[in-house]
Design a protein around this motif. Structure first.
Motif, PDB file in Angstrom:
ATOM      1  N   HIS A  52       1.108  -0.936   0.172  1.00 63.26           N
ATOM      2  CA  HIS A  52       0.216   0.099   0.125  1.00 63.26           C
ATOM      3  C   HIS A  52       0.231   1.304  -0.115  1.00 63.26           C
ATOM      4  O   HIS A  52       1.009   1.712   0.901  1.00 63.26           O
ATOM      5  CB  HIS A  52      -0.878   0.042   1.157  1.00 63.26           C
ATOM      6  N   ILE A  53       1.548   1.402  -1.298  1.00 61.17           N
ATOM      7  CA  ILE A  53       2.416   2.801  -1.152  1.00 61.17           C
ATOM      8  C   ILE A  53       1.672   3.659  -1.406  1.00 61.17           C
ATOM      9  O   ILE A  53       0.534   3.510  -2.172  1.00 61.17           O
ATOM     10  CB  ILE A  53       3.444   2.446  -1.896  1.00 61.17           C
ATOM     11  N   LEU A  54       1.852   5.009  -1.317  1.00 60.67           N
ATOM     12  CA  LEU A  54       1.086   6.123  -1.035  1.00 60.67           C
ATOM     13  C   LEU A  54       1.815   6.543  -2.603  1.00 60.67           C
ATOM     14  O   LEU A  54       2.682   6.669  -2.847  1.00 60.67           O
ATOM     15  CB  LEU A  54       1.414   7.395  -0.072  1.00 60.67           C
ATOM     16  N   THR A  55       0.055   7.024  -3.030  1.00 61.43           N
ATOM     17  CA  THR A  55       0.724   7.659  -4.691  1.00 61.43           C
ATOM     18  C   THR A  55       0.228   8.570  -5.122  1.00 61.43           C
ATOM     19  O   THR A  55      -0.741   8.915  -3.721  1.00 61.43           O
ATOM     20  CB  THR A  55       0.822   6.199  -6.003  1.00 61.43           C
ATOM     21  N   GLU A  56      -0.732   9.150  -6.278  1.00 62.16           N
ATOM     22  CA  GLU A  56      -0.845   9.989  -6.542  1.00 62.16           C
ATOM     23  C   GLU A  56      -2.631   9.951  -6.290  1.00 62.16           C
ATOM     24  O   GLU A  56      -3.141  11.166  -5.900  1.00 62.16           O
ATOM     25  CB  GLU A  56      -0.618  11.507  -7.340  1.00 62.16           C
ATOM     26  N   SER A  57      -2.771   8.459  -6.757  1.00 63.23           N
ATOM     27  CA  SER A  57      -4.563   8.378  -6.454  1.00 63.23           C
ATOM     28  C   SER A  57      -4.627   7.780  -5.359  1.00 63.23           C
ATOM     29  O   SER A  57      -6.395   7.762  -4.664  1.00 63.23           O
ATOM     30  CB  SER A  57      -5.122   7.808  -7.506  1.00 63.23           C
ATOM     31  N   ASN A  58      -4.180   7.772  -4.126  1.00 67.65           N
ATOM     32  CA  ASN A  58      -4.867   6.406  -3.003  1.00 67.65           C
ATOM     33  C   ASN A  58      -4.221   7.164  -2.053  1.00 67.65           C
ATOM     34  O   ASN A  58      -4.263   6.371  -0.658  1.00 67.65           O
ATOM     35  CB  ASN A  58      -3.956   5.439  -3.553  1.00 67.65           C
ATOM     36  N   VAL A 109      -6.145   9.428   0.826  1.00 65.29           N
ATOM     37  CA  VAL A 109      -7.206   8.734   1.080  1.00 65.29           C
ATOM     38  C   VAL A 109      -7.249   7.418   2.357  1.00 65.29           C
ATOM     39  O   VAL A 109      -7.121   7.406   3.548  1.00 65.29           O
ATOM     40  CB  VAL A 109      -9.205   8.826   0.919  1.00 65.29           C
ATOM     41  N   ASP A 110      -6.765   6.992   1.543  1.00 63.03           N
ATOM     42  CA  ASP A 110      -6.214   4.984   1.607  1.00 63.03           C
ATOM     43  C   ASP A 110      -4.924   5.741   2.784  1.00 63.03           C
ATOM     44  O   ASP A 110      -5.155   4.639   3.681  1.00 63.03           O
ATOM     45  CB  ASP A 110      -6.524   3.778   1.012  1.00 63.03           C
ATOM     46  N   ARG A 111      -3.978   5.500   2.376  1.00 62.03           N
ATOM     47  CA  ARG A 111      -2.405   6.113   2.966  1.00 62.03           C
ATOM     48  C   ARG A 111      -2.633   6.303   3.959  1.00 62.03           C
ATOM     49  O   ARG A 111      -2.204   5.871   4.821  1.00 62.03           O
ATOM     50  CB  ARG A 111      -1.589   5.940   1.533  1.00 62.03           C
TER      51      ARG A 111
END
Length: 186
Positions: A19-25, A27-29
């Motif tokens: 679950h690496i933080l990317t530009e699209s996730n 909220v979850d991260r």
């Protein structure tokens, strides 16, 4: 104690690796980062005021300062390991975890507003479909509320109840609401 540490380290590796933080996730991260910091007992580094080192500190204050710096560094490493390489550059030079999270919020927090809007729209437009049990329908709405609460948006029980009752078909709606009102179910 070693078993707990190995188990928790494995959980962290899974949380970080998958679950690496990317530009699209974002909220979850954000939620996962807070869970990770909570599990490690490090939430105080984003909740408490940052301690500044002063030459006039006594022994106890110096120990508190060093402990804060140590925990801040540990939390910073956990966060840096859980974000995409392209994003790391924008926060790696910040000294405090609190500042890192604020910067990430500035960069990607707009997605949070978009996700909030989508969930609220979905929540208000969801109607119980034929063939689905009442409990499954209520759990679906409950999950929407949980996702919103993970974004730090809370609702009163009365509002949740009204949304659920509004989503029911008329055949269930009339008898259920009548029973609900007569029994004053909380």
């Amino acid at each position: 104690m070693k078993i707990f540490n190995m188990s928790s380290q494995m959980n962290y590796v899974i949380l970080i690796k998958d679950h690496i933080l990317t530009e699209s996730n974002y909220v979850d991260r954000r939620r996962n980062i807070k869970l990770l910091l909570t599990a490690e007992g490090l939430m105080f580094v984003i909740e408490d005021e940052e301690l500044s080192f002063l030459d006039t500190m006594d022994g106890e204050e110096k120990v508190a300062y060093e402990l804060f710096q140590q925990n801040n560094s540990k939390a910073k490493l956990l966060i840096l390991n859980s974000i995409d390489k392209t994003i790391k550059d924008s926060v790696k030079d910040l000294s405090f975890v609190k500042d890192m999270l604020e910067e990430l919020k500035k960069l990607y927090g707009r997605q949070n507003k978009h996700a909030h809007h989508q969930l609220v729209t979905l929540l208000h437009s969801t109607k119980m479909t034929p063939g689905i049990s009442l409990i499954d329908h209520v759990m679906k709405l409950y999950n929407f509320f949980q996702e919103l609460e993970a974004m730090e948006i809370s609702f009163k029980l009365n509002y949740k109840t009204n949304v659920i009752l509004y989503s029911l078909p008329q055949e269930i709606d009339k008898s259920f609401i009548c029973n609900y009102n007569m029994n004053k179910i909380p």
